[in-house]
Design a protein around this motif. Structure first.
Motif, PDB file in Angstrom:
ATOM      1  N   SER A   2       0.833  -1.201   0.000  1.00 25.27           N
ATOM      2  CA  SER A   2       0.000   0.000   0.000  1.00 25.27           C
ATOM      3  C   SER A   2       0.864   1.245   0.000  1.00 25.27           C
ATOM      4  O   SER A   2       1.951   1.275   0.556  1.00 25.27           O
ATOM      5  N   SER A  14      -4.126   6.299   3.183  1.00 23.85           N
ATOM      6  CA  SER A  14      -3.640   5.065   2.597  1.00 23.85           C
ATOM      7  C   SER A  14      -4.299   4.808   1.257  1.00 23.85           C
ATOM      8  O   SER A  14      -5.472   5.123   1.055  1.00 23.85           O
ATOM      9  N   LYS A  15      -3.540   4.217   0.318  1.00 20.50           N
ATOM     10  CA  LYS A  15      -4.043   3.907  -1.012  1.00 20.50           C
ATOM     11  C   LYS A  15      -4.147   2.406  -1.255  1.00 20.50           C
ATOM     12  O   LYS A  15      -4.340   1.970  -2.387  1.00 20.50           O
ATOM     13  N   GLY A  16      -4.032   1.590  -0.209  1.00 17.70           N
ATOM     14  CA  GLY A  16      -4.066   0.150  -0.373  1.00 17.70           C
ATOM     15  C   GLY A  16      -5.463  -0.381  -0.651  1.00 17.70           C
ATOM     16  O   GLY A  16      -6.461   0.341  -0.633  1.00 17.70           O
ATOM     17  N   ILE A  17      -5.534  -1.713  -0.879  1.00 15.54           N
ATOM     18  CA  ILE A  17      -6.809  -2.359  -1.184  1.00 15.54           C
ATOM     19  C   ILE A  17      -7.751  -2.275   0.011  1.00 15.54           C
ATOM     20  O   ILE A  17      -8.949  -2.027  -0.134  1.00 15.54           O
ATOM     21  N   GLY A  18      -7.199  -2.484   1.214  1.00 10.94           N
ATOM     22  CA  GLY A  18      -8.038  -2.406   2.408  1.00 10.94           C
ATOM     23  C   GLY A  18      -8.661  -1.037   2.590  1.00 10.94           C
ATOM     24  O   GLY A  18      -9.834  -0.915   2.948  1.00 10.94           O
ATOM     25  N   ARG A  20      -9.301   1.112   0.203  1.00 12.82           N
ATOM     26  CA  ARG A  20     -10.323   1.304  -0.836  1.00 12.82           C
ATOM     27  C   ARG A  20     -11.607   0.565  -0.486  1.00 12.82           C
ATOM     28  O   ARG A  20     -12.708   1.090  -0.703  1.00 12.82           O
ATOM     29  N   LEU A  21     -11.485  -0.640   0.048  1.00 16.66           N
ATOM     30  CA  LEU A  21     -12.679  -1.375   0.453  1.00 16.66           C
ATOM     31  C   LEU A  21     -13.397  -0.662   1.592  1.00 16.66           C
ATOM     32  O   LEU A  21     -14.629  -0.609   1.634  1.00 16.66           O
TER      33      LEU A  21
END
Length: 288
Positions: A2, A14-18, A20-21
């Protein structure tokens, strides 16, 4: 892996998948909370609804019967009455606001502070307190001795002066540089020309703000039409909704269809003037 960026407030985003979800879940929740009731109103107004506690966001045998029955009960006439009142009422309110704002912002006259206090005082009084005096005044208009009860004009005249719009225009006009006026006077411009060609064009953002707020305030008026209207021919749409709701023959679907007609103009006006509205609020924030 991330990535993180720093926001304008110095926080880490933060730009990570978590992340975004998480944003997706939050945005979905906000959409359900704020847009869910509006979507249910839109869909249910085209459905056969027998129980107002069981609205659905899924169309089921869409029909225009609710709107047809609403029009048969005179909703179209009430809608036209509302447009008439809000059109002339808003025009009168904007005219009074810009003229009063110009006088309070650019001129100095005796008892000026007292006038400002009186304008502010009108914002502190609830409508219920003003109901009886307003009825007496409209029944015998001072100086003219005209009875406006039972007419649409009786709903328009009290809307002409709104303290909120006057204060918005006053504060905005105070920030217009006086050097522009002085330069115009040197060029031979008169008071009316300075107001119409210099001051007023610079106040377009403020006009957008008072236009949106003024339209919503007038459109949602319930107590004033209730006091003035003496028969159903002078009813506005808010009064029509009350009439439909207490009618034992009318189904909830018809009431929802009429409610949708009452909601759409305010939404459309906001969408149409949203740029001027946002620019006016931003200008006020930057100048403040």
């Amino acid at each position: 892996m991330s990535a993180a960026t720093e926001t304008a407030l110095g926080l880490t985003e933060s730009k990570g998948i978590g992340a975004r979800l998480g944003k997706l879940v939050v945005y979905t929740g906000l959409f359900v909370v704020f847009a869910g009731p509006l979507l249910a109103l839109l869909v249910s107004s085209f459905n056969h609804v027998s129980d107002p506690t069981q609205l659905s966001v899924v169309p089921s045998r869409p029909t225009l019967d609710n709107f047809r029955i609403a029009f048969d009960h005179g909703v179209l006439r009430y809608l036209l009455n509302s447009f008439f009142v809000v059109g002339f009422g808003l025009l009168l309110q904007v005219a009074v606001s810009v003229l009063a704002g110009y006088a309070l912002a650019r001129k100095v006259f005796p008892l000026m502070t007292l006038v400002m206090v009186a304008i502010l005082a009108t914002m502190m009084l609830p409508e219920e307190v003003l109901a009886l005096p307003l009825t007496l005044v409209l029944a015998d208009l001072p100086l003219l001795h005209v009875n406006l009860m039972g007419t649409l004009a009786g709903m328009i005249v009290p809307l002409g002066a709104w303290a909120f719009s006057i204060l918005v225009m006053t504060e905005f006009m105070k920030d217009v540089p006086r050097e522009l006026e002085e330069a115009a006077r040197i060029d031979g411009a008169g008071e009316l020309r300075i107001f119409a060609q210099i001051i007023l064009p610079l106040c377009k953002p403020a006009l957008g703000v008072i236009g949106v707020f003024g339209f919503t305030m007038i459109w949602d008026q319930y107590l004033l039409p209730l006091l003035v209207a003496t028969n159903s021919s002078a009813f506005t749409l808010p009064l029509a909704l009350r009439t439909l709701r207490i009618d034992p023959v009318v189904t909830p679907g018809v009431v929802l269809a009429a409610s949708l007609l009452a909601l759409l103009p305010s939404v459309l006006v906001f969408l149409f003037f949203q740029r001027s509205f946002a620019r006016g609020l931003t200008s006020g924030a930057l100048k403040g």
